[in-house]
Design an enzyme around this catalytic site. Structure first.
Site, PDB file in Angstrom:
ATOM      1  N   ARG A  19      29.559  35.396  39.288  1.00 18.78           N
ATOM      2  CA  ARG A  19      30.029  34.591  40.416  1.00 18.78           C
ATOM      3  C   ARG A  19      29.370  34.975  41.751  1.00 18.78           C
ATOM      4  O   ARG A  19      29.481  34.262  42.735  1.00 18.78           O
ATOM      5  CB  ARG A  19      31.564  34.711  40.528  1.00 18.78           C
ATOM      6  CG  ARG A  19      32.295  33.991  39.410  1.00 18.78           C
ATOM      7  CD  ARG A  19      33.735  34.452  39.263  1.00 18.78           C
ATOM      8  NE  ARG A  19      33.827  35.737  38.558  1.00 18.78           N
ATOM      9  CZ  ARG A  19      34.984  36.357  38.284  1.00 18.78           C
ATOM     10  NH1 ARG A  19      36.125  35.828  38.668  1.00 18.78           N
ATOM     11  NH2 ARG A  19      34.983  37.510  37.641  1.00 18.78           N
ATOM     12  N   GLN A  77      26.956  50.700  28.378  1.00 19.03           N
ATOM     13  CA  GLN A  77      27.532  49.575  27.643  1.00 19.03           C
ATOM     14  C   GLN A  77      26.439  48.505  27.614  1.00 19.03           C
ATOM     15  O   GLN A  77      26.313  47.714  28.539  1.00 19.03           O
ATOM     16  CB  GLN A  77      28.791  49.050  28.363  1.00 19.03           C
ATOM     17  CG  GLN A  77      29.516  47.962  27.596  1.00 19.03           C
ATOM     18  CD  GLN A  77      30.513  47.196  28.471  1.00 19.03           C
ATOM     19  OE1 GLN A  77      30.465  47.265  29.699  1.00 19.03           O
ATOM     20  NE2 GLN A  77      31.405  46.465  27.832  1.00 19.03           N
ATOM     21  N   ASN A 173      47.382  41.960  38.818  1.00 23.32           N
ATOM     22  CA  ASN A 173      46.802  43.206  38.324  1.00 23.32           C
ATOM     23  C   ASN A 173      45.510  43.502  39.085  1.00 23.32           C
ATOM     24  O   ASN A 173      44.532  42.786  38.936  1.00 23.32           O
ATOM     25  CB  ASN A 173      46.495  43.029  36.827  1.00 23.32           C
ATOM     26  CG  ASN A 173      45.568  44.118  36.316  1.00 23.32           C
ATOM     27  OD1 ASN A 173      45.739  45.294  36.626  1.00 23.32           O
ATOM     28  ND2 ASN A 173      44.569  43.722  35.528  1.00 23.32           N
ATOM     29  N   ASN A 381       4.967  61.754  84.131  1.00 22.24           N
ATOM     30  CA  ASN A 381       5.190  60.358  84.484  1.00 22.24           C
ATOM     31  C   ASN A 381       4.184  59.484  83.745  1.00 22.24           C
ATOM     32  O   ASN A 381       2.981  59.622  83.924  1.00 22.24           O
ATOM     33  CB  ASN A 381       5.053  60.155  85.991  1.00 22.24           C
ATOM     34  CG  ASN A 381       5.491  58.752  86.360  1.00 22.24           C
ATOM     35  OD1 ASN A 381       6.679  58.470  86.448  1.00 22.24           O
ATOM     36  ND2 ASN A 381       4.524  57.868  86.526  1.00 22.24           N
TER      37      ASN A 381
HETATM   38  C1  UD1 Z   1      39.648  41.870  36.063  1.00 23.64           C
HETATM   39  C2  UD1 Z   1      40.971  41.901  35.274  1.00 23.64           C
HETATM   40  C3  UD1 Z   1      42.016  41.096  36.048  1.00 23.64           C
HETATM   41  C4  UD1 Z   1      42.190  41.682  37.426  1.00 23.64           C
HETATM   42  C5  UD1 Z   1      40.851  41.761  38.168  1.00 23.64           C
HETATM   43  C6  UD1 Z   1      41.023  42.572  39.416  1.00 23.64           C
HETATM   44  C7  UD1 Z   1      40.342  42.073  32.925  1.00 23.64           C
HETATM   45  C8  UD1 Z   1      40.215  41.351  31.648  1.00 23.64           C
HETATM   46  N1  UD1 Z   1      40.771  41.353  33.958  1.00 23.64           N
HETATM   47  O1  UD1 Z   1      39.208  40.524  36.100  1.00 23.64           O
HETATM   48  O2  UD1 Z   1      43.259  41.151  35.362  1.00 23.64           O
HETATM   49  O3  UD1 Z   1      43.118  40.909  38.158  1.00 23.64           O
HETATM   50  O4  UD1 Z   1      39.854  42.407  37.358  1.00 23.64           O
HETATM   51  O5  UD1 Z   1      39.855  42.555  40.196  1.00 23.64           O
HETATM   52  O6  UD1 Z   1      40.096  43.254  32.971  1.00 23.64           O
HETATM   53  N2  UD1 Z   1      32.924  45.325  33.447  1.00 23.64           N
HETATM   54  C9  UD1 Z   1      32.251  46.155  32.596  1.00 23.64           C
HETATM   55  N3  UD1 Z   1      31.962  45.728  31.332  1.00 23.64           N
HETATM   56  C10 UD1 Z   1      32.323  44.497  30.890  1.00 23.64           C
HETATM   57  C11 UD1 Z   1      33.018  43.644  31.778  1.00 23.64           C
HETATM   58  C12 UD1 Z   1      33.311  44.082  33.039  1.00 23.64           C
HETATM   59  O7  UD1 Z   1      31.900  47.288  32.956  1.00 23.64           O
HETATM   60  O8  UD1 Z   1      32.013  44.203  29.717  1.00 23.64           O
HETATM   61  C13 UD1 Z   1      33.205  45.781  34.804  1.00 23.64           C
HETATM   62  C14 UD1 Z   1      32.555  44.915  35.865  1.00 23.64           C
HETATM   63  O9  UD1 Z   1      31.291  45.402  36.205  1.00 23.64           O
HETATM   64  C15 UD1 Z   1      33.541  45.002  37.027  1.00 23.64           C
HETATM   65  C16 UD1 Z   1      34.874  45.292  36.369  1.00 23.64           C
HETATM   66  O10 UD1 Z   1      34.592  45.704  35.036  1.00 23.64           O
HETATM   67  O11 UD1 Z   1      33.232  46.062  37.913  1.00 23.64           O
HETATM   68  C17 UD1 Z   1      35.803  44.065  36.360  1.00 23.64           C
HETATM   69  O12 UD1 Z   1      35.158  42.994  35.688  1.00 23.64           O
HETATM   70  P1  UD1 Z   1      35.284  41.501  36.205  1.00 23.64           P
HETATM   71  O13 UD1 Z   1      34.476  40.654  35.280  1.00 23.64           O
HETATM   72  O14 UD1 Z   1      34.993  41.411  37.627  1.00 23.64           O
HETATM   73  O15 UD1 Z   1      36.822  41.218  35.935  1.00 23.64           O
HETATM   74  P2  UD1 Z   1      37.732  40.098  36.581  1.00 23.64           P
HETATM   75  O16 UD1 Z   1      37.436  38.796  35.922  1.00 23.64           O
HETATM   76  O17 UD1 Z   1      37.664  40.154  38.042  1.00 23.64           O
HETATM   77 CA    CA Z   2      36.469  41.386  39.443  1.00 21.16          CA
END
Ligand code: UD1
Ligand code: CA
Length: 462
Positions: A19, A77, A173, A381
């Protein structure tokens, strides 16, 4: 670290952040002058030593690792299959490190040490997980906290899966949890990908642990702002503003006057001494340090520069990797490039540029000069329009002007060249040879005057 809690911290930072619409991994974007990942690691490092911090990396793993300057551990990962999956891949490394695991998301940089300590204190011995929650005016995009009639947490439902009733819930959350390590890894295998994103959601662990008979506890974050995550550039800009605001407040509470702080951009690591006044629209970046009792007037940009006490910086100057001594006056419209060193009580005026050049104590370059690769002594100067011709097309050469010398207006000092102690250079000279101490050097064509020339010119030719 809470003395009674055996703790390690995991920071999830493997995602790209679709995003953000960026080629750069989300956690590498900056807010408040630091990358998001640096903020989170910095806060984690206030709770545990770096060897107990584990950062899960994936997208641009090397760049993310480089951005983290602390000696933490990294878990790769390679395929990002969700926040739950990020912990699954760390299972082997993380199982034995500590009895409790605090999990943070790399895109939630505002979280403070004190809020985390509050969460850790609330994590009682019997709980499988304790998670932070907060209420937002607009909960859109966040996982919603679903509770039963007794108020106990049942599950977390992601935005995409919310029913209209669930979408109306404002308790969310933030993605900050402390798990009992054993409980987490004993049951993480129960996570499923039966959700719209087909990912392993870490958020599902709350329901999984509850079903397995563990207590799932929550604690409300005292400040809703603190737990905000960043998913878009709009949120990044809002977050940046929060950081700037926090930094300006911290400085003001420490004795710095900032006029119109909302117009200033001050990076997290900048230090400013007491009774210094910062005018509107000033940008202070990187490791800039400004002493006490200084005045920095509007529209200055100062980066990685050290300014001593009692300095006045007039409007519209630009400085990078420079040093300014006590009592000096800079600007308006001065440019101090890397390696510029301004001595105590010296003066650098309008349209003067210095690069790798030292201007000694009490010396003046008040107007329109370029001083590059130069060492200027004390009490010198430098007249308006003086140029050090430091580049011969191949090499950069040094100019030395010794103490008490006077370099007249519009002179060119062709380096390598030296103007000795107390010597004078006549205005408009091109100096190509060293000028001995105490002497006067003239290096220009002698003036010729042709009397009556104008009248003669006017006479018609016949
Ligand atoms: C996540 C939470 C949501 C919460 C929100 C808060 C989950 C499923 N959902 O959603 O409930 O309200 O954060 O900001 O957890 N990441 C990894 N590996 C992955 C996927 C993500 O390391 O496979 C890391 C991303 O880099 C990021 C963090 O986890 O820093 C959160 O991932 P993101 O995709 O932003 O989660 P949200 O959709 O925002
Ligand atoms: Ca997020």
């Amino acid at each position: 670290m809470s003395k009674d809690l055996d703790l390690a911290i995991v920071i999830l930072a493997a995602g790209l952040g679709t995003r953000m619409k960026s080629k750069r991994a989300k956690v590498l974007h900056q807010a408040g002058g630091r990358t998001l990942i640096e903020h989170v690691v910095g806060t984690a490092a206030k709770l545990v030593p770096p060897e107990r911090i584990f950062v899960v990396v994936g997208h641009q793993a090397d760049a993310v690792q480089d951005a983290v300057k602390a000696p933490v551990n990294f878990i790769r990962q390679t395929e990002q299959r969700g926040t739950g999956h990020a912990l699954m891949v760390g299972r082997e490394v993380l199982s034995g490190v500590a009895e409790n695991l605090l999990v943070l998301y790399g895109d939630g940089p505002l979280i403070t040490e004190s809020t985390l300590r509050g969460l850790l204190a609330a994590h009682s011995a019997g709980a499988g997980v304790t998670l932070l929650t907060t209420e937002l005016e607009d909960p859109y995009g966040y996982g919603r906290i679903i509770r039963d009639e007794e108020g106990r947490l049942v599950e977390i439902v992601e935005e995409k899966a919310c029913t209209p009733e669930q979408a109306a819930i404002r308790e969310i959350n933030p993605g900050i949890y402390v798990f009992r390590t054993k409980a987490l890894f004993a049951h993480i295998g129960s996570l499923k990908t039966d959700n719209p994103a087909k990912e392993y959601y870490l958020t599902d662990m709350a329901g999984v642990l509850r079903t397995a008979g563990f207590r799932v506890e929550t604690r409300k974050a005292p400040d809703a702002h603190e737990v905000l995550g960043i998913n878009t550039r709009v949120e990044l800009a809002a977050m940046d503003a929060l950081f700037r605001d926090r930094k300006a407040r911290e400085l003001m509470l420490g004795g710095v006057t900032i006029l119109r702080p909302e117009t200033c951009v001050i990076d997290a690591d900048v230090e400013i001494g007491m009774d210094t006044v910062i005018g509107p629209s000033v940008a202070l970046y990187g490791s800039t340090r400004i002493g006490g009792n200084c005045v920095v007037r509007p529209f200055n940009t100062i980066r990685d520069t050290v300014i001593d006490d009692d300095v006045i910086v007039e409007e519209c100057c630009w400085m990078e990797k420079a040093r300014v001594g006590r009592g000096a006056r800079i600007g308006p419209y001065a440019r101090l490039r890397p390696g510029a060193e301004i001595g105590e009580d010296a003066h650098v005026g309008n349209f003067v540029e210095l690069k790798k050049a030292r201007l000694g104590r009490g010396s003046k370059a008040s107007h329109l000069a370029y001083l590059g690769d130069a060492t200027i002594g004390e009490g010198v100067n430098i007249g308006a329009g003086v140029i050090t011709c430091n580049y011969d097309g191949v090499n950069k050469n040094q100019t030395v002007v010794e103490d008490g010398a006077f370099v007249g207006t519009n002179s060119s000092l062709v380096a390598p060249v030296k103007v000795g102690k107390g010597a004078y250079v006549a205005a408009g000279s091109v100096i190509t040879q060293d000028v001995p101490a105490g002497s006067l050097a003239l290096g220009r064509a002698r003036q010729e005057v042709k009397e009556g020339w104008v009248e003669k010119k006017k006479k018609p030719k016949c």
